[in-house]
Every structure is written in C-alpha cells, then in structure tokens.
Design a protein around this motif. Sequence first.
Motif, PDB file in Angstrom:
ATOM      1  N   UNK A 190       0.850  -1.176   0.000  1.00 61.06           N
ATOM      2  CA  UNK A 190       0.000   0.000   0.000  1.00 61.06           C
ATOM      3  C   UNK A 190       0.886   1.226   0.000  1.00 61.06           C
ATOM      4  N   UNK A 191       0.591   2.178  -0.875  1.00 59.64           N
ATOM      5  CA  UNK A 191       1.357   3.409  -0.970  1.00 59.64           C
ATOM      6  C   UNK A 191       0.421   4.599  -0.832  1.00 59.64           C
ATOM      7  N   UNK A 192       0.919   5.635  -0.190  1.00 57.12           N
ATOM      8  CA  UNK A 192       0.220   6.906  -0.173  1.00 57.12           C
ATOM      9  C   UNK A 192       1.001   7.810  -1.116  1.00 57.12           C
ATOM     10  N   UNK A 193       0.332   8.334  -2.125  1.00 55.08           N
ATOM     11  CA  UNK A 193       1.016   9.102  -3.152  1.00 55.08           C
ATOM     12  C   UNK A 193       0.344  10.451  -3.308  1.00 55.08           C
ATOM     13  N   UNK A 194       1.129  11.470  -3.507  1.00 47.86           N
ATOM     14  CA  UNK A 194       0.564  12.795  -3.757  1.00 47.86           C
ATOM     15  C   UNK A 194      -0.152  12.788  -5.091  1.00 47.86           C
ATOM     16  N   UNK A 195      -1.263  13.502  -5.161  1.00 49.43           N
ATOM     17  CA  UNK A 195      -2.088  13.463  -6.366  1.00 49.43           C
ATOM     18  C   UNK A 195      -1.570  14.353  -7.488  1.00 49.43           C
ATOM     19  N   UNK A 196      -0.503  15.098  -7.270  1.00 49.43           N
ATOM     20  CA  UNK A 196       0.007  15.949  -8.346  1.00 49.43           C
ATOM     21  C   UNK A 196       1.046  15.236  -9.203  1.00 49.43           C
ATOM     22  N   UNK A 197       1.223  13.944  -9.000  1.00 53.90           N
ATOM     23  CA  UNK A 197       2.251  13.207  -9.726  1.00 53.90           C
ATOM     24  C   UNK A 197       2.090  13.311 -11.239  1.00 53.90           C
ATOM     25  N   UNK A 198       0.879  13.266 -11.730  1.00 47.84           N
ATOM     26  CA  UNK A 198       0.662  13.227 -13.167  1.00 47.84           C
ATOM     27  C   UNK A 198       0.517  14.620 -13.768  1.00 47.84           C
ATOM     28  N   UNK A 230       9.314   4.933  -3.258  1.00 48.26           N
ATOM     29  CA  UNK A 230       9.047   4.456  -4.609  1.00 48.26           C
ATOM     30  C   UNK A 230       7.927   5.277  -5.224  1.00 48.26           C
ATOM     31  N   UNK A 231       8.112   5.723  -6.471  1.00 48.47           N
ATOM     32  CA  UNK A 231       7.052   6.483  -7.131  1.00 48.47           C
ATOM     33  C   UNK A 231       5.945   5.539  -7.542  1.00 48.47           C
ATOM     34  N   UNK A 232       4.741   6.092  -7.698  1.00 48.69           N
ATOM     35  CA  UNK A 232       3.633   5.236  -8.119  1.00 48.69           C
ATOM     36  C   UNK A 232       3.869   4.705  -9.527  1.00 48.69           C
ATOM     37  N   UNK A 233       4.559   5.472 -10.365  1.00 54.09           N
ATOM     38  CA  UNK A 233       4.861   4.972 -11.705  1.00 54.09           C
ATOM     39  C   UNK A 233       5.874   3.838 -11.658  1.00 54.09           C
ATOM     40  N   UNK A 234       6.842   3.923 -10.757  1.00 57.65           N
ATOM     41  CA  UNK A 234       7.792   2.823 -10.594  1.00 57.65           C
ATOM     42  C   UNK A 234       7.074   1.583 -10.100  1.00 57.65           C
ATOM     43  N   UNK A 235       6.145   1.789  -9.164  1.00 59.49           N
ATOM     44  CA  UNK A 235       5.383   0.661  -8.646  1.00 59.49           C
ATOM     45  C   UNK A 235       4.585   0.014  -9.772  1.00 59.49           C
ATOM     46  N   UNK A 236       3.931   0.847 -10.572  1.00 62.63           N
ATOM     47  CA  UNK A 236       3.127   0.330 -11.674  1.00 62.63           C
ATOM     48  C   UNK A 236       4.001  -0.403 -12.687  1.00 62.63           C
ATOM     49  N   UNK A 237       5.152   0.160 -13.005  1.00 61.58           N
ATOM     50  CA  UNK A 237       6.057  -0.482 -13.953  1.00 61.58           C
ATOM     51  C   UNK A 237       6.517  -1.840 -13.415  1.00 61.58           C
ATOM     52  N   UNK A 238       6.836  -1.904 -12.122  1.00 60.66           N
ATOM     53  CA  UNK A 238       7.257  -3.166 -11.517  1.00 60.66           C
ATOM     54  C   UNK A 238       6.099  -4.168 -11.523  1.00 60.66           C
ATOM     55  N   UNK A 239       4.903  -3.695 -11.201  1.00 57.09           N
ATOM     56  CA  UNK A 239       3.723  -4.559 -11.207  1.00 57.09           C
ATOM     57  C   UNK A 239       3.459  -5.118 -12.602  1.00 57.09           C
ATOM     58  N   UNK A 280      -5.695   5.425 -10.519  1.00 60.89           N
ATOM     59  CA  UNK A 280      -6.887   5.989 -11.153  1.00 60.89           C
ATOM     60  C   UNK A 280      -7.312   7.309 -10.515  1.00 60.89           C
ATOM     61  N   UNK A 281      -7.337   7.415  -9.178  1.00 66.24           N
ATOM     62  CA  UNK A 281      -7.675   8.719  -8.591  1.00 66.24           C
ATOM     63  C   UNK A 281      -6.682   9.820  -8.970  1.00 66.24           C
ATOM     64  N   UNK A 282      -5.397   9.463  -9.078  1.00 66.64           N
ATOM     65  CA  UNK A 282      -4.398  10.451  -9.498  1.00 66.64           C
ATOM     66  C   UNK A 282      -4.695  10.942 -10.904  1.00 66.64           C
ATOM     67  N   UNK A 283      -4.983  10.015 -11.787  1.00 63.54           N
ATOM     68  CA  UNK A 283      -5.266  10.385 -13.170  1.00 63.54           C
ATOM     69  C   UNK A 283      -6.508  11.263 -13.253  1.00 63.54           C
TER      70      UNK A 283
END
Length: 174
Positions: free
Chosen positions: A7-15, A27-36, A86-89
């Motif tokens: 579980x990660x808490x990520x700032x919503x301004x990433x995108x 770890x960035x959410x994009x790094x997490x997604x890429x690893x996933x 999805x919420x970030x996007x």
Amino acid sequence: MQAKTTTHTVRTDEFRSGTPQLADGGESSLSWLQRSHGEQLSLCKELEEIADSLPSSINRQKCIYAAKALGPLIKGGHHYEETVLFPQLQSSEGAPAHLAQTLERLKFEHFEDECFAEELTDALLRLGSGDTVNMEAVGYMLRGFFEGIRRHIAFEREHLLAGVSDKARGFDVN
C-alpha cells in the motif's frame, strides 16, 4: 514471480507535471506500476510456457507455483491501480473528458480478470496435482488469460499513461 501487495500513499500531483512523486517507502507510483506490470508479464510468460507444455510435458511444480502467485499478483495490481493510480489520473490537470469512462471500463476488466484468475487457479492446481483435466480447455483458458492481461497492460501503457512522459514511465526513449 513473487506476488506482493504493497500500500502506498502518493501525492495526487504526480501526473500533473509528468514526473512521478515519491510514495511512502521512496518508490514512485509509476515505478510501482512499472514493476507490477513487469511481474504480471513474467507470470504471463510462465503461463504461456505451461500452455506450450500441454498435454505431454507438464511441469506440475510450475503449475502449482503459478496457481499460488496468480490471484495475489493480479488482485494486488488491480487494487493499487484503482485506489492510487486511477484517482491520481482523474484529479490531474487536463484529464480528458472520456477518462472517467475509460477508468470504469478498466475497473470492469479488472473484475473479469480476477474472476478468470480464480477459475484458472483452480485448473492449474488440478493440473499440478495430477488430476484429470481437459487439456484443450486448460490450454484455451491459459492463452485467453495471458493474452488478455498483455492487452490490458499494453492499453494502460499506450493510452492511459499517454500524458506522462516516456522517461517518467520508464520506457526507453531511444
């Protein structure tokens, strides 16, 4: 091919800037997604090898291992996407008008993939334990599942993350 859920808490301004922000754990959410995505694609490769081995060269241990990894890996990746990505996007500046419809479609695909993964897990466990199974049906299930996951990942990379720079997404820009 180890199933992990984090579980990660990520700032919503990433995108907004196209640059990933750091989540808890560095770890960035994009790094997490890429690893996933990488883990899911590795599992798809294993499932393809199982399908190719049918009906006479089955590695039963590989079947059991894949069965045990399948559910947690798929559910964990989908949970992350639906609760973080999805919420970030949706909250990003300049999100396209059709984004909400696209995300709803992807959530429905997640549901379908998870149901399919449960059925496939049962089939792989039976195959791995040496039970009698319809080899043609299991092969069809395997191919249908891994091709669907590969298409889903390709869609996310090519369309959902289109507003994020290639470098930020971890793709080779050369």
